[in-house]
Design a protein around this motif. Sequence first.
Motif, short mmCIF file in Angstrom:
data_model
loop_
_atom_site.label_atom_id
_atom_site.label_comp_id
_atom_site.label_asym_id
_atom_site.label_seq_id
_atom_site.Cartn_x
_atom_site.Cartn_y
_atom_site.Cartn_z
N ASP A 1 82.03 32.03 -9.52
CA ASP A 1 83.26 31.27 -9.67
C ASP A 1 83.33 30.17 -8.62
O ASP A 1 83.15 30.41 -7.43
N GLY A 2 83.53 28.93 -9.07
CA GLY A 2 83.73 27.82 -8.15
C GLY A 2 82.49 27.12 -7.66
O GLY A 2 82.58 26.13 -6.93
N SER A 3 81.30 27.60 -8.04
CA SER A 3 80.07 26.97 -7.57
C SER A 3 79.26 26.43 -8.75
O SER A 3 79.08 27.15 -9.74
N PRO A 4 78.72 25.20 -8.64
CA PRO A 4 77.86 24.70 -9.71
C PRO A 4 76.50 25.39 -9.76
O PRO A 4 75.78 25.28 -10.75
N GLY A 5 76.14 26.10 -8.68
CA GLY A 5 74.95 26.93 -8.71
C GLY A 5 73.66 26.19 -8.97
O GLY A 5 72.86 26.61 -9.82
N ALA A 6 73.40 25.10 -8.24
CA ALA A 6 72.14 24.37 -8.44
C ALA A 6 70.95 25.23 -8.03
O ALA A 6 69.99 25.38 -8.79
N ASP A 7 71.01 25.79 -6.82
CA ASP A 7 69.93 26.69 -6.41
C ASP A 7 70.10 28.06 -7.07
O ASP A 7 69.15 28.66 -7.54
N ASP A 8 71.34 28.54 -7.10
CA ASP A 8 71.64 29.86 -7.65
C ASP A 8 72.44 29.72 -8.95
O ASP A 8 73.66 29.77 -8.94
N ASN A 9 71.79 29.56 -10.15
CA ASN A 9 70.36 29.74 -10.28
C ASN A 9 69.82 28.72 -11.29
O ASN A 9 68.92 29.02 -12.06
N ALA A 10 70.41 27.50 -11.28
CA ALA A 10 69.83 26.46 -12.13
C ALA A 10 68.39 26.19 -11.77
O ALA A 10 67.57 25.85 -12.63
N SER A 11 68.02 26.39 -10.49
CA SER A 11 66.64 26.18 -10.08
C SER A 11 65.71 27.14 -10.80
O SER A 11 64.63 26.75 -11.27
N GLY A 12 66.09 28.41 -10.91
CA GLY A 12 65.26 29.39 -11.61
C GLY A 12 65.13 29.10 -13.09
O GLY A 12 64.05 29.21 -13.67
N VAL A 13 66.23 28.69 -13.71
CA VAL A 13 66.19 28.37 -15.14
C VAL A 13 65.35 27.12 -15.39
O VAL A 13 64.60 27.04 -16.37
N ALA A 14 65.44 26.14 -14.48
CA ALA A 14 64.63 24.92 -14.62
C ALA A 14 63.14 25.24 -14.55
O ALA A 14 62.33 24.69 -15.31
N VAL A 15 62.76 26.14 -13.65
CA VAL A 15 61.35 26.56 -13.57
C VAL A 15 60.95 27.24 -14.87
O VAL A 15 59.85 27.00 -15.40
N LEU A 16 61.81 28.10 -15.40
CA LEU A 16 61.51 28.77 -16.66
C LEU A 16 61.30 27.75 -17.78
O LEU A 16 60.36 27.87 -18.58
N LEU A 17 62.14 26.72 -17.85
CA LEU A 17 62.01 25.72 -18.91
C LEU A 17 60.73 24.90 -18.75
O LEU A 17 60.04 24.61 -19.74
#
Length: 341
Positions: free
Chosen positions: A117-133
């Motif tokens: 809640d309240g965080s865009p989550g670039a490292d946690d965890n858009a970074s992980g999803v970007a690696v997956l993609l």
Amino acid sequence: MIESAVRLLAGQVDPARLRRDVEVLAAGPRSRMRAPEAMAEAERHVTEELSAAGWQVERQPFDLRWQPGATDRQGHRLLPLKLRLHRRLTGANLLARLPGHPQRPTVLIGAHLDSVDGSPGADDNASGVAVLLEAARLLGALEEPPPVTLMCFDMEELGLIGSRYAARQFTDRQGQVAGMICLESVGYFAPEPGGQRLPAGFGLAFPSASREVRANRFRGDFTLVVHRRSTQGAAALWQRAAGCVGPALPALPSIALRDRRPEGPSGLLIGLLVPPANHLGRSDHASFWNRRIPALMLTSTANFRNRHYHRPTDTADLLDYDRLAAVTAATAATALHWPRG
């Protein structure tokens, strides 16, 4: 063999694509409960990108009642204050396979899609999803479909809800998963001395890893590879791959950390009693450990390095996309050459 594979993959990874994916996913907070429209948009982006890379995507909804878990709101530093019993949770995981996927045990690459809640989550965890993609694009371009499955988990921030459901589904179909790679907060690096911190009691519980961090003057320039005995070979393989991604990408230092707890529920109980060990199970790989499925976690150590962790300032401009590209190449190569048998 792993060296030639990782160098080939490293030459195809695009840091700009990784950044674009993080920026799209981390446009704002996303969660099924508190930001459902943003979560639906993130799910659409993942589905479209996987489909464009040639993967068949299956949405796996779940409707669960009376689930033990945690709150995704901020301000609770002590574990007992974070615990929750969720009356009902409705969400969905995304599972992807390539057409012609071999009918033998698969290597699962997973990352959670939601943020707190309240965080865009670039490292946690858009970074992980970007690696997956990006790994999906690399693996989807191969002539023969590899025995690799991709999965984006829902509701990790509520207590590993989506991965617990997924691990239970895989357990019901014994022998499907050869191993699992969890991508958790893999994009934030602090290479200056003093950029890395250690949890309280870490030096006593894990003296070898602690010495490595101290010898490196507490630089946060490495990826932590958390494994158990069942994935010791896979962890070593990932480290080899990360060390030879050049010359296209910078070599990526890594530290392997073995969780010596037993597989299954007893390991979970020990983690609750020994806080330094509990830190090693703070992502979706733990759901697979608890089902005795071999798994390892890759992480840049989250709050022990990133002061923006779980805050509104966890934004896309703070990540290191060249290093994130190295994580991608090493992860894809490890999935292709996962130790079997």
